[in-house]
Scaffold this motif. Structure first.
Motif, mmCIF file in Angstrom:
data_model
loop_
_atom_site.group_PDB
_atom_site.id
_atom_site.type_symbol
_atom_site.label_atom_id
_atom_site.label_comp_id
_atom_site.label_asym_id
_atom_site.label_seq_id
_atom_site.Cartn_x
_atom_site.Cartn_y
_atom_site.Cartn_z
ATOM 1 N N PRO A 78 -3.363 1.519 4.385
ATOM 2 C CA PRO A 78 -4.351 1.765 3.537
ATOM 3 C C PRO A 78 -5.169 2.732 3.527
ATOM 4 O O PRO A 78 -5.488 3.003 5.070
ATOM 5 N N GLY A 79 -5.290 3.429 2.716
ATOM 6 C CA GLY A 79 -6.499 4.672 2.946
ATOM 7 C C GLY A 79 -6.266 5.704 3.639
ATOM 8 O O GLY A 79 -6.902 6.991 4.056
ATOM 9 N N SER A 80 -5.202 5.811 3.247
ATOM 10 C CA SER A 80 -3.790 7.221 3.996
ATOM 11 C C SER A 80 -3.958 7.276 5.188
ATOM 12 O O SER A 80 -3.509 8.439 6.177
ATOM 13 N N ARG A 81 -4.636 6.235 6.531
ATOM 14 C CA ARG A 81 -4.633 6.340 7.675
ATOM 15 C C ARG A 81 -3.157 6.628 7.890
ATOM 16 O O ARG A 81 -2.432 5.363 7.536
ATOM 17 N N PRO A 82 -2.876 7.234 9.160
ATOM 18 C CA PRO A 82 -1.576 7.234 9.788
ATOM 19 C C PRO A 82 -1.483 5.592 11.094
ATOM 20 O O PRO A 82 -2.574 5.797 11.910
ATOM 21 N N TYR A 88 0.750 -1.264 0.058
ATOM 22 C CA TYR A 88 -0.186 -0.282 -0.006
ATOM 23 C C TYR A 88 0.506 1.125 -0.175
ATOM 24 O O TYR A 88 0.576 2.310 -0.212
ATOM 25 N N LEU A 89 2.083 1.200 0.453
ATOM 26 C CA LEU A 89 3.125 2.571 0.324
ATOM 27 C C LEU A 89 3.302 2.960 -0.947
ATOM 28 O O LEU A 89 3.696 4.100 -1.525
ATOM 29 N N GLY A 90 2.989 2.515 -2.759
ATOM 30 C CA GLY A 90 3.312 2.127 -3.316
ATOM 31 C C GLY A 90 4.287 1.943 -4.287
ATOM 32 O O GLY A 90 4.921 2.103 -3.980
ATOM 33 N N SER A 91 3.888 2.175 -5.489
ATOM 34 C CA SER A 91 4.979 2.082 -6.496
ATOM 35 C C SER A 91 6.503 2.624 -5.984
ATOM 36 O O SER A 91 7.219 2.393 -6.456
#
Lengths: 460, 101
Positions: free
Chosen positions: A443-447, A187-190
């Motif tokens: 996930p969902g940018s929740r810290p 989920y951190l992204g490419s």
């Protein structure tokens, strides 16, 4: 249609070629057709000068998993079917004995902290343990978790033109139970995917696939193409989305890595003296360990060296002795695996120390489980996650100690049971990350916290 | 990723009395390094040679002793039904020294 290298790339009718097709051209031709992970990088965060003292980490991941009783938690008083074929030897730390086939490691034991009570309970496949030890979680395809190197890349960003996190020589492939090994950014992204070397540094014709322009392509032409890209960017900047802009930054980074002499030199083992290369061992693992040192020295934060990429039909730690595709035996351990590890690990620790890098570099040796306490009918040992031994060295680690223990037959933790997330929490802590203050977007940018565990305090 | 072991490892050994001394292994594959001790042409011992550069065979019964170095060459993990390697093997990497008791 245009040609980049040997590739035919479609262009938009009436416009020559557009940004998308140019990026495709770049992806195929510019960077040697093996840069997708880099080309897909997104902004990884600015370098924070205040974190200049943050430490680095090199993890040696032993694919297949050594038998704890045959290596670093020997049971010489146990019955023959448990104690196995090897004898213990003394180390330079009184009271800590290890396998006779690690004589060089025995001389640096004062720098090593063994954890003999590791365990997990979620299954005995290699992948279960890999997920735990690579991410601090077990997970499935619907809730993938990031590799520790991706977490570190996300936390610190790049220090130089080199990627913050690199996996050598390649990712773990088929180990029997699916593709979820925990080696992605999830989920951190490419933008935080580990950089993959993708080739064998022990080969005489070694080249980093991601750094070599394709055949017939000179660096001058690469530079020309970057100039053209910049012109296109200036024309189209007003209509770009944020995602594209991030991609452009990633693209710039790819250019930096491709064209930076310093980056190329970091990967160039020919810069090392032959004698030092011999000390590490002229094999894939040994030369990967040497490259790990060079990369850390030149700015990479986290290097993961996988000792083998599969457990099938190769000599590796997965000692089932099954007479078929999993036929590793004590012979493999004695002749090949233990000596190869012993030489590379001891060379790495000594080399880091001689260069003044050991204090700022944590070295961890991890695996996904142990092996059965009882030798099987064919003379091997099978997968066994209820207890095993991994270890730390370097950084602020207090060496010359054993943390935790297994019972007298090596079946279960006896003292100070340790779970995989505590190992990762300890690595983060050793690298200077305050787990109570550092959050990443989940996930969902929740810290979220990097890992839900506390460091093993005895290590520090 | 296949493992490839290129080049030809070499080392020099010399005799100091009954003690054998080795130099560093050049182009070292990093696998098991062992002394090979022959007495009257028969292999009698293969002790490890990695940790130390010196070795003295403790048998002092009369005979001709020859000592050299071998390194494990990994060329695949295949084994026969008895567990013996069929491709990988030890290879000689040094000169041979000899003495007689």
């Amino acid at each position: 249609m245009i040609h980049v290298g040997n590739e035919r790339v479609p262009v938009c009718e009436g416009h020559g070629f557009n940004r998308r097709s140019f990026l495709q051209a770049g992806a195929t031709g510019l960077a040697g057709m093996t840069l997708p992970n880099l080309l897909a990088l997104e902004e990884a965060g600015a370098v924070d000068a205040s974190k200049a003292r943050i430490r680095n980490c090199i993890t040696l991941f032993l694919v297949g998993s050594p038998g704890h009783i045959d290596t670093w938690d020997m049971k010489p008083e146990a019955p023959a079917q448990t104690r196995g074929a090897f004898q213990p030897i003394r180390t330079n730390v009184p009271g800590i004995d290890i396998c006779e086939h690690f004589p060089l490691m025995a001389r640096v034991m004062d720098k090593v902290a063994l954890v003999r009570s590791l365990h997990h309970t979620t299954g005995s496949s290699h992948e279960n343990g890999q997920r735990w030890m690579m991410t601090g979680h077990d997970f499935n395809a619907t809730n993938r978790q990031p590799h520790i190197g991706s977490m570190i890349a996300r936390t610190f960003g790049q220090k130089t033109t080199l990627p913050a996190s690199i996996i050598l020589p390649g990712k773990i492939g088929n180990t029997g139970a699916g593709p979820l090994h925990g080696q992605t950014a999830a989920y951190l992204g490419s933008g935080h995917e580990p950089f993959l070397l993708g080739s064998d540094p022990a080969r005489s014709d070694f080249k980093v696939a991601n750094l070599v322009p394709p055949q017939g392509q000179t660096e001058f032409r690469v530079d020309q193409r970057q100039q053209l890209l910049k012109q296109l960017d200036s024309l189209q900047a007003r209509v770009e989305t944020k995602a594209t802009t991030n991609r452009e930054t990633a693209y710039d980074r790819a250019f930096e890595l491709l064209t930076s002499p310093a980056s190329k030199q970091a990967f160039d083992l020919d810069k090392e003296e032959d004698k030092l290369r011999d000390r590490y061992g002229r094999n894939t693992f040994g030369q990967s360990c040497l490259m790990a040192r060079r990369l850390v020295e030149n700015g990479t934060r986290y290097v993961n060296v996988n000792h083998f990429d599969t457990v099938f039909n190769v000599s590796c730690w997965d000692m089932h002795a099954n007479g078929s595709s999993l036929n590793n035996t004590y012979g493999d351990y004695k002749n090949h695996l233990c000596p190869q590890f012993d030489q590379a690990f001891s060379a790495l620790v000594n080399d880091l120390e001689e260069r003044g890098l050991l204090e700022e570099t944590v070295v961890t040796v991890l695996s996904s489980m142990g092996r059965t306490p009882r030798v099987n009918a064919r003379g091997g040992r099978d997968n066994y996650p209820p207890v095993w031994t991994n270890f730390f060295a370097g950084g602020s680690i207090q060496g010359g100690q054993v943390i935790g223990s297994s019972d007298k037959l090596g079946t279960r933790p006896k003292e100070r049971p340790i779970k995989p997330p505590q190992i990762l929490a300890s690595i983060y802590h050793a690298m200077g990350i305050d787990l109570d203050k550092t959050m990443v977007p989940g996930p969902g940018s929740r810290p979220i916290r990097l890992v839900e565990a506390e460091p093993i305090r005895e290590l520090f | 990723m296949d493992q490839v072991f290129e080049g030809s490892p070499k080392a020099e050994v010399r005799l100091e009395g009954r003690k054998v001394v080795r130099g560093d292994v050049v182009h070292d594959w990093g696998s098991r390094l062992q002394w090979v001790v022959k007495k009257d042409g028969q292999v009698v011992a293969t002790p490890p040679a990695r940790a130390d550069h010196e070795f003295e065979h403790d048998d002092q019964t009369p005979g001709k002793y020859e000592v050299s170095l071998q390194l494990w060459k990994y060329d695949g993990y295949q084994k026969d039904k008895d567990g013996n390697f069929t491709k990988s093997k030890y290879v000689d990497i040094s000169n041979t020294v000899s003495y007689t008791i």
